[in-house]
Design an enzyme around this catalytic site. Structure first.
Site, PDB file in Angstrom:
ATOM      1  N   HIS A   1     -38.396 -25.074  -9.422  1.00 50.07           N
ATOM      2  CA  HIS A   1     -38.402 -24.622 -10.820  1.00 50.07           C
ATOM      3  C   HIS A   1     -37.007 -24.762 -11.408  1.00 50.07           C
ATOM      4  O   HIS A   1     -36.120 -23.960 -11.136  1.00 50.07           O
ATOM      5  CB  HIS A   1     -38.871 -23.163 -10.900  1.00 50.07           C
ATOM      6  CG  HIS A   1     -39.194 -22.716 -12.302  1.00 50.07           C
ATOM      7  ND1 HIS A   1     -38.360 -21.928 -13.048  1.00 50.07           N
ATOM      8  CD2 HIS A   1     -40.271 -22.969 -13.092  1.00 50.07           C
ATOM      9  CE1 HIS A   1     -38.907 -21.705 -14.232  1.00 50.07           C
ATOM     10  NE2 HIS A   1     -40.066 -22.320 -14.284  1.00 50.07           N
TER      11      HIS A   1
ATOM     12  N   HIS B   1     -11.478  15.663 -37.141  1.00 50.63           N
ATOM     13  CA  HIS B   1     -12.880  15.513 -37.531  1.00 50.63           C
ATOM     14  C   HIS B   1     -13.258  14.066 -37.821  1.00 50.63           C
ATOM     15  O   HIS B   1     -14.383  13.639 -37.520  1.00 50.63           O
ATOM     16  CB  HIS B   1     -13.185  16.382 -38.754  1.00 50.63           C
ATOM     17  CG  HIS B   1     -13.063  17.849 -38.475  1.00 50.63           C
ATOM     18  ND1 HIS B   1     -13.771  18.464 -37.472  1.00 50.63           N
ATOM     19  CD2 HIS B   1     -12.301  18.810 -39.053  1.00 50.63           C
ATOM     20  CE1 HIS B   1     -13.458  19.755 -37.458  1.00 50.63           C
ATOM     21  NE2 HIS B   1     -12.563  19.987 -38.399  1.00 50.63           N
TER      22      HIS B   1
END
Length: 465
Positions: free
Chosen positions: A368, A290
């Site tokens: 660019h 668990h």
């Protein structure tokens, strides 16, 4: 992987079971009730004022000692996993689980009775699509005890558990399901189990008050003294208790030779349900328990939350597109070098998903930042707008005779750079129905599964001739 969309499901009518809680020993009634879409699994404590609710959410896990225990503002739900596994195993999405005690009835220590009750109540399809997390990358959690859970891509929800208890009576076992539909027949009746030394400790601490030898398999992993046998006779109200040749207390017969591994698989499904979303992928759990199950579920929930926040479209770029560049040019007036969309993968009345491969040959890279090529943000927005134009023009029968002019761009955000080699995925969704040719859309651009650009775009469809 393309998404196979299915509808959410709930039950047709409410149904109740009665029993005792394993650890509290309290009589408890559990009632399953239908719930509306997007509810998920919600526990209700009807024994408390106002019937407070505790959602099946991994963030409420507080303890995993003997089951997965939830706590929301002091309202507790103990050992939630067997009930949740039944819900997932029957592919039910939305359910209220009412309890008049902190703990569901243990029944026989499996999910069998919950499955039977839910099947008796019947399931029904709901209006909304099921939310499903489609696994595309491996997600792994391991701890220093050698326990490990791996989740990997698969066509449906699959689970494999591999357990090794390091004892002669119960050595190495494996269990698997390839289809969640197998849960009912292959996994649901697999009961919880304990080792004798654990039972002795639990009895000393006043736990397992609801335990009798009909709801737990007890493996005898040590020499058993007459004194211990006498304690067990008293605890379980039996005149006589002995050990079978296979090393199990003589309370029951195994349903499966690998029942322990199958029960661990049941627990994995129930615990991982606390992540809150259906899974399409394969879990391989080595020495699960668990604690590691719920720690894994916490990690998984964070991954799912991040993906939902990014809203990344799930498309298979290897599949033929809905529209290629020639189809796009038949709809949009743009041409090279200003056509900035290569393919359209999805197109409905309310959303569109498109793609652009960003290559080093783009003309804008020449000027660019030529030393460090970055796609201009305004061109990312233009590419998004062109994709949105495809969506806008779907509303007219002859798109080749119309143009889309953008009227307004709001809330533009650039989250990351776009560079040569990137694949841009665009998703645009209508924010309102198109009226009088006015189209308002929320647009997103993604790179490598992460949000790169977002904006709200408003355009007008205008007849060109």
């Amino acid at each position: 992987m393309a998404n196979k969309v299915s509808k959410q499901r709930t039950i047709r009518e409410e149904i109740s079971l009665e029993g005792v809680g394993l650890h509290t020993g309290k009589e408890v009634t559990l009632t399953f009730k239908p719930a509306p879409v997007n509810t998920g699994y919600v526990f209700r404590r009807t024994d408390l004022e106002g019937s407070p609710e505790v959602e099946a959410d991994v963030n409420y896990v507080v303890n995993t000692q003997r089951g997965t225990n939830l706590d929301k503002k002091g309202v507790t739900i103990q050992t939630s996993e067997h009930v949740l596994a039944a819900c997932v195993g029957l592919e039910i999405d939305n359910l209220y689980i009412e309890l008049n005690a902190p703990e569901p009835p243990i029944m026989d220590g499996s999910s069998k009775f919950f499955v039977e009750a839910l099947e008796k109540a019947g399931t029904e399809e709901q209006e909304e699509d099921r939310d499903e997390f489609v696994v595309t990358d491996i997600i792994c959690y391991r701890d220093d005890t050698g326990s490990e859970i791996i989740l990997m891509p698969a066509d449906e929800y699959q689970v494999t558990t591999m357990v090794d208890f390091g004892t002669k009576v119960l050595g190495t076992q494996n269990a698997s399901i390839e289809h969640i539909s197998e849960f009912k027949t292959e996994i649901a009746d697999s009961r919880t189990f304990s080792f004798l030394h654990e039972i002795e400790t639990l009895l000393e601490h006043g736990l397992i008050k609801g335990g009798d030898l009909n709801n737990a398999i007890v493996y005898v992993d040590k020499e058993i003294s007459e004194d211990t046998l006498q304690k067990l006779r008293v605890a379980f109200d039996r005149d006589d208790i002995s050990v079978k040749p296979n090393g199990i207390l003589d309370n029951l017969t195994l349903h499966h030779p690998n029942e322990a591994a199958r029960h661990k698989l049941l627990d994995v499904i129930g615990d991982v349900a606390l992540a809150g979303t259906r899974i399409r992928g394969k879990i391989i759990a080595t020495k699960p328990g668990h604690y590691i199950n719920t720690e894994f579920a916490k990690k998984l929930a964070k991954v799912i939350k991040a993906e939902k926040r990014n809203n990344v479209p799930k498309i298979d770029l290897s599949q033929p597109p809905l529209m290629d560049v020639n189809d796009i040019m038949n709809t949009l007036p743009h041409r090279s070098p200003f056509l900035l969309v290569d393919k359209i993968y999805e197109l409905t009345d309310t959303h569109v998903i498109g793609m652009k491969n960003v290559t080093m040959n783009e003309p804008f890279f020449v000027g660019h930042f030529p030393g460090k090529p970055v796609m201009p943000g305004v061109l990312q927005v233009e590419a998004m707008a062109q994709t949105g134009g495809i969506l806008a023009l779907k509303s007219v029968p002859d798109p080749e005779n119309y143009l889309t002019f953008f009227m307004k761009i709001d809330n533009v955000k650039f989250k990351r750079q776009v560079v040569p080699g990137d694949t841009l995925i665009f998703k645009l969704e209508l924010l309102a129905p198109i009226r009088r040719g006015i189209c308002q859309m929320q647009g997103y651009a993604y790179v490598n599964g992460q949000l790169a650009t977002e904006a709200i775009l408003m355009a007008q469809i205008v007849k060109s001739k």
